[in-house]
Motif scaffolding. Structure first.
Motif, mmCIF file in Angstrom:
data_model
loop_
_atom_site.group_PDB
_atom_site.id
_atom_site.type_symbol
_atom_site.label_atom_id
_atom_site.label_comp_id
_atom_site.label_asym_id
_atom_site.label_seq_id
_atom_site.Cartn_x
_atom_site.Cartn_y
_atom_site.Cartn_z
ATOM 1 N N LYS A 77 0.854 -1.183 0.000
ATOM 2 C CA LYS A 77 0.000 0.000 0.000
ATOM 3 C C LYS A 77 0.892 1.236 0.000
ATOM 4 N N ILE A 78 0.697 2.094 -0.990
ATOM 5 C CA ILE A 78 1.502 3.305 -1.121
ATOM 6 C C ILE A 78 0.552 4.494 -1.213
ATOM 7 N N CYS A 79 0.861 5.546 -0.478
ATOM 8 C CA CYS A 79 0.090 6.781 -0.512
ATOM 9 C C CYS A 79 1.075 7.902 -0.824
ATOM 10 N N MET A 80 0.702 8.777 -1.735
ATOM 11 C CA MET A 80 1.576 9.889 -2.087
ATOM 12 C C MET A 80 0.730 11.154 -2.115
ATOM 13 N N PHE A 81 1.236 12.217 -1.509
ATOM 14 C CA PHE A 81 0.536 13.492 -1.598
ATOM 15 C C PHE A 81 1.535 14.630 -1.598
ATOM 16 N N GLU A 82 1.059 15.775 -2.055
ATOM 17 C CA GLU A 82 1.892 16.957 -2.170
ATOM 18 C C GLU A 82 1.320 18.046 -1.272
ATOM 19 N N ILE A 83 2.192 18.736 -0.575
ATOM 20 C CA ILE A 83 1.767 19.861 0.245
ATOM 21 C C ILE A 83 2.661 21.055 -0.067
ATOM 22 N N THR A 84 2.156 22.226 0.215
ATOM 23 C CA THR A 84 2.948 23.428 -0.028
ATOM 24 C C THR A 84 3.985 23.590 1.077
ATOM 25 N N ASP A 85 4.960 24.416 0.804
ATOM 26 C CA ASP A 85 5.994 24.705 1.792
ATOM 27 C C ASP A 85 5.378 25.355 3.025
ATOM 28 N N LYS A 86 4.356 26.162 2.824
ATOM 29 C CA LYS A 86 3.664 26.817 3.936
ATOM 30 C C LYS A 86 2.995 25.773 4.832
ATOM 31 N N GLN A 87 2.356 24.758 4.234
ATOM 32 C CA GLN A 87 1.734 23.698 5.024
ATOM 33 C C GLN A 87 2.792 22.888 5.766
ATOM 34 N N PHE A 88 3.900 22.601 5.098
ATOM 35 C CA PHE A 88 4.991 21.853 5.722
ATOM 36 C C PHE A 88 5.557 22.626 6.914
ATOM 37 N N GLU A 89 5.637 23.938 6.762
ATOM 38 C CA GLU A 89 6.164 24.801 7.809
ATOM 39 C C GLU A 89 5.320 24.729 9.089
ATOM 40 N N MET A 90 4.019 24.477 8.944
ATOM 41 C CA MET A 90 3.123 24.442 10.101
ATOM 42 C C MET A 90 3.130 23.088 10.822
ATOM 43 N N MET A 91 3.910 22.141 10.336
ATOM 44 C CA MET A 91 3.973 20.816 10.943
ATOM 45 C C MET A 91 4.595 20.899 12.338
ATOM 46 N N GLU A 92 4.034 20.158 13.263
ATOM 47 C CA GLU A 92 4.613 20.051 14.598
ATOM 48 C C GLU A 92 5.186 18.650 14.731
ATOM 49 N N ILE A 93 6.431 18.559 15.178
ATOM 50 C CA ILE A 93 7.110 17.262 15.286
ATOM 51 C C ILE A 93 7.432 17.014 16.752
ATOM 52 N N PHE A 94 7.054 15.835 17.246
ATOM 53 C CA PHE A 94 7.286 15.479 18.637
ATOM 54 C C PHE A 94 8.045 14.167 18.719
ATOM 55 N N HIS A 95 8.875 14.054 19.697
ATOM 56 C CA HIS A 95 9.564 12.798 20.000
ATOM 57 C C HIS A 95 9.127 12.439 21.405
ATOM 58 N N GLY A 96 8.220 11.482 21.500
ATOM 59 C CA GLY A 96 7.586 11.241 22.788
ATOM 60 C C GLY A 96 6.708 12.439 23.087
ATOM 61 N N LYS A 97 6.873 13.074 24.223
ATOM 62 C CA LYS A 97 6.108 14.274 24.545
ATOM 63 C C LYS A 97 6.935 15.528 24.331
ATOM 64 N N LYS A 98 8.201 15.356 23.996
ATOM 65 C CA LYS A 98 9.103 16.483 23.839
ATOM 66 C C LYS A 98 9.102 16.948 22.382
ATOM 67 N N GLU A 99 8.871 18.238 22.169
ATOM 68 C CA GLU A 99 8.903 18.789 20.817
ATOM 69 C C GLU A 99 10.351 18.895 20.367
ATOM 70 N N ILE A 100 10.616 18.491 19.128
ATOM 71 C CA ILE A 100 11.973 18.599 18.588
ATOM 72 C C ILE A 100 12.011 19.733 17.569
ATOM 73 N N PRO A 101 13.172 20.325 17.347
ATOM 74 C CA PRO A 101 13.253 21.442 16.400
ATOM 75 C C PRO A 101 12.865 21.018 14.988
ATOM 76 N N LYS A 102 12.234 21.945 14.275
ATOM 77 C CA LYS A 102 11.841 21.685 12.891
ATOM 78 C C LYS A 102 13.077 21.661 12.012
ATOM 79 N N PRO A 103 13.030 20.892 10.910
ATOM 80 C CA PRO A 103 14.167 20.922 9.990
ATOM 81 C C PRO A 103 14.308 22.311 9.386
ATOM 82 N N THR A 104 15.530 22.735 9.153
ATOM 83 C CA THR A 104 15.752 24.058 8.587
ATOM 84 C C THR A 104 15.264 24.077 7.146
ATOM 85 N N PRO A 105 14.573 25.151 6.756
ATOM 86 C CA PRO A 105 14.068 25.216 5.383
ATOM 87 C C PRO A 105 15.216 25.297 4.375
#
Length: 112
Positions: A77-105
């Motif tokens: 099963k493969i799913c592919m989608f495209e998002i804008t850079d603005k949508q990607f920028e709004m992503m929140e990334i967590f490791h466990g309960k601790k938020e980790i820094p976003k990747p640099t654009p």
């Protein structure tokens, strides 16, 4: 020809999510081959079965999306989608309960 500057709504990210069978040697080889093809096309691993690729424009993202469609394995099963850079920028990334820094654009390079 119109000149378009960097626009967070025009720059795209392609995300490929997959769940491939790995019970037999043939299935493992197909899954590994699919991952290698993604990496050869410029995708990087975001999580174990999620690969992402930055594209400078919508047109460029369509080219890579078409390329991914051409290398789909027979099973899984493969799913592919495209998002804008603005949508990607709004992503929140967590490791466990601790938020980790976003990747640099990615730095936009303008040649002309």
């Amino acid at each position: 020809m119109s000149q378009e500057r960097y626009n967070a709504y025009r720059v795209m990210w392609i995300l490929v999510l997959f769940d491939l069978p790995t019970e037999t040697k043939t299935e493992r080889k197909a899954a590994s081959g699919f991952r290698k093809k993604l990496m050869n096309d410029g995708f990087t691993m975001f999580q174990f079965s999620i690969y992402i690729r930055h594209c400078a424009s919508r047109e460029n993202s369509k080219v890579h999306a078409k390329r991914v469609k051409s290398m789909l394995p027979k099973y899984g099963k493969i799913c592919m989608f495209e998002i804008t850079d603005k949508q990607f920028e709004m992503m929140e990334i967590f490791h466990g309960k601790k938020e980790i820094p976003k990747p640099t654009p990615v730095q936009q390079l303008e040649l002309f």
